[in-house]
Enzyme design. Sequence first.
Site, PDB file in Angstrom:
ATOM      1  N   ASP A 182     -12.219  -3.507   2.777  1.00 30.27           N
ATOM      2  CA  ASP A 182     -11.467  -4.542   2.071  1.00 30.27           C
ATOM      3  C   ASP A 182     -12.349  -5.780   2.130  1.00 30.27           C
ATOM      4  O   ASP A 182     -13.569  -5.669   2.311  1.00 30.27           O
ATOM      5  CB  ASP A 182     -10.103  -4.767   2.749  1.00 30.27           C
ATOM      6  N   SER A 207     -10.346   6.986  -2.984  1.00 30.51           N
ATOM      7  CA  SER A 207     -10.394   7.202  -1.536  1.00 30.51           C
ATOM      8  C   SER A 207      -9.691   8.510  -1.182  1.00 30.51           C
ATOM      9  O   SER A 207     -10.157   9.278  -0.337  1.00 30.51           O
ATOM     10  CB  SER A 207      -9.722   6.040  -0.789  1.00 30.51           C
ATOM     11  N   GLN A 250       0.817  -1.216   0.000  1.00 34.22           N
ATOM     12  CA  GLN A 250       0.000   0.000   0.000  1.00 34.22           C
ATOM     13  C   GLN A 250       0.850   1.265   0.000  1.00 34.22           C
ATOM     14  O   GLN A 250       0.476   2.273  -0.596  1.00 34.22           O
ATOM     15  CB  GLN A 250      -0.920  -0.009   1.226  1.00 34.22           C
ATOM     16  N   THR A 256     -11.758   0.797  -8.254  1.00 37.22           N
ATOM     17  CA  THR A 256     -10.670  -0.152  -8.469  1.00 37.22           C
ATOM     18  C   THR A 256     -10.846  -0.874  -9.811  1.00 37.22           C
ATOM     19  O   THR A 256      -9.895  -0.994 -10.592  1.00 37.22           O
ATOM     20  CB  THR A 256     -10.586  -1.174  -7.321  1.00 37.22           C
ATOM     21  N   LYS A 267       1.862   1.745  -3.676  1.00 33.86           N
ATOM     22  CA  LYS A 267       0.660   1.981  -4.482  1.00 33.86           C
ATOM     23  C   LYS A 267       0.166   3.402  -4.261  1.00 33.86           C
ATOM     24  O   LYS A 267      -0.134   4.128  -5.219  1.00 33.86           O
ATOM     25  CB  LYS A 267      -0.435   0.983  -4.093  1.00 33.86           C
ATOM     26  N   ASN A 314     -16.573  -6.508  -5.884  1.00 35.90           N
ATOM     27  CA  ASN A 314     -16.622  -5.177  -6.487  1.00 35.90           C
ATOM     28  C   ASN A 314     -15.621  -4.998  -7.623  1.00 35.90           C
ATOM     29  O   ASN A 314     -15.956  -4.488  -8.697  1.00 35.90           O
ATOM     30  CB  ASN A 314     -16.346  -4.106  -5.417  1.00 35.90           C
ATOM     31  N   LYS A 354      -2.560  -0.901   6.794  1.00 36.90           N
ATOM     32  CA  LYS A 354      -3.572  -1.937   6.578  1.00 36.90           C
ATOM     33  C   LYS A 354      -4.010  -2.465   7.938  1.00 36.90           C
ATOM     34  O   LYS A 354      -3.254  -2.394   8.917  1.00 36.90           O
ATOM     35  CB  LYS A 354      -3.003  -3.087   5.740  1.00 36.90           C
TER      36      LYS A 354
END
Length: 457
Positions: free
Chosen positions: A154, A383, A99, A197, A102, A231, A114
């Site tokens: 998540d 986000s 993360q 996403t 990213k 999703n 996370k």
Amino acid sequence: MSNLPSEPEFEQAYKELASTLENSSLFEKHPEYKKALEVAAIPERIIQFRVTWENDKGEVKVNRGFRVQFNSALGPYKGGLRFHPTVNLSILKFLGFEQIFKNALTGLSMGGGKGGADFDPKGKSDNEIRKFCVAFMRELNKHIGADTDVPAGDIGVSPREIGWMFGAYRAEKNKWEGVLTGKGGNWGGSLIRPEATGFGLVYYVQHMIEYASGGKESFKGKRVAISGSGNVAQYAALKAIELGATIISLSDSKGALIATDEKGITPDLVNVIADLKVKRKQLSELAESAEYKSKFKYIEGERPWVHVENVDVALPSATQNEVSQQEAEKLIELGAKFIAEGSNMGCTQEAIDVFEKHRKASKGDAIWYAPGKAANAGGVAVSGLEMAQNSQRLKWTAEEVDDKLKGIMKACFDNCLETAKEYVPAGEGEFPSLVAGANIAGFSKTAAAMKDQGDWW
């Protein structure tokens, strides 16, 4: 790290990044970055706590809750919360580590983190899940905030759970702030967030196709294999269909759904699958129904990769390590030209090695691989846009958010491409290594910010 217990998922993520950096010219040009990697591999903070809650029978239950606050050099910790029985520190550290880079690739001011719990929502009543969310946030609220740590959803954490946790946070803190993303649309959430996403994944691959074909091709006419049915998979399928593709597979934890007619999986069917997922039902029910059984086959206990035919694009969008070495080889044999991860670390290291070897050997005819830290960054990007809207007390239109998402994914692709060209020069006719480009670009930006702030010197 030999004195620590084995953390296979985190070790895999670390080695994948480290090997890329070591096999590039980054450390030759910036030898000091070796120290940055050593520092960045250790989370700034790990919070572990117990969560006690009461089930519908009045029995007290207990679970473990976690938050890994990995790196805040670029902004508040940002990353999802996962509720699943397999959750442990190794998985959360791997996800938090990924993360960091990213989030760096989005170009937005977000650090990496996370969290989650080893709580299993399956088989629980809505009331039990709500009670767990409130109990979980009763402790987590002490460690997060709009300028400190902004969790999201998540696996096992949908907008419904985000709502319950946000309500618990607001009650505990007596204030409304943009502390969670993925909120409801009429109380601080951003339009396009559920789709982000999947949409972003398709936008990224669209740039891959355009670059590889010199602008002559697009998703139009492409056969696309997707794993997962949540999703990410749903919205990737819908966007790819909108751009002219045919979707030939989806999957769930029990098996793979393979289209057997030329129409593939249509938007109407994606909506039916979305409804099944809300009801926590399996795709096997769809394949066995009188209406659909002639159009699909459901293969129990399998992933789709070796069961599809004539595939052009593969989008693993379920969970980590869902494409093995053998499946990678089969995708190449089936003619796949592009593979991009909708899930985090969707391919094993052995599979990535197969793709990268083929990229070098087959040049313009090779399969081209894009890692999740770049290809699926659209979710956390929106986000970040939700955080910006909350800070300004504004709400942008769906078109505004989608345009910003398209711009972020293009910039991310261009960054990966140009960074790869600079630090890992490709041979004549080879596609640049997007995995190298993503790793080096994300790491370099984070390392430079850490140095400026005195985290290493």
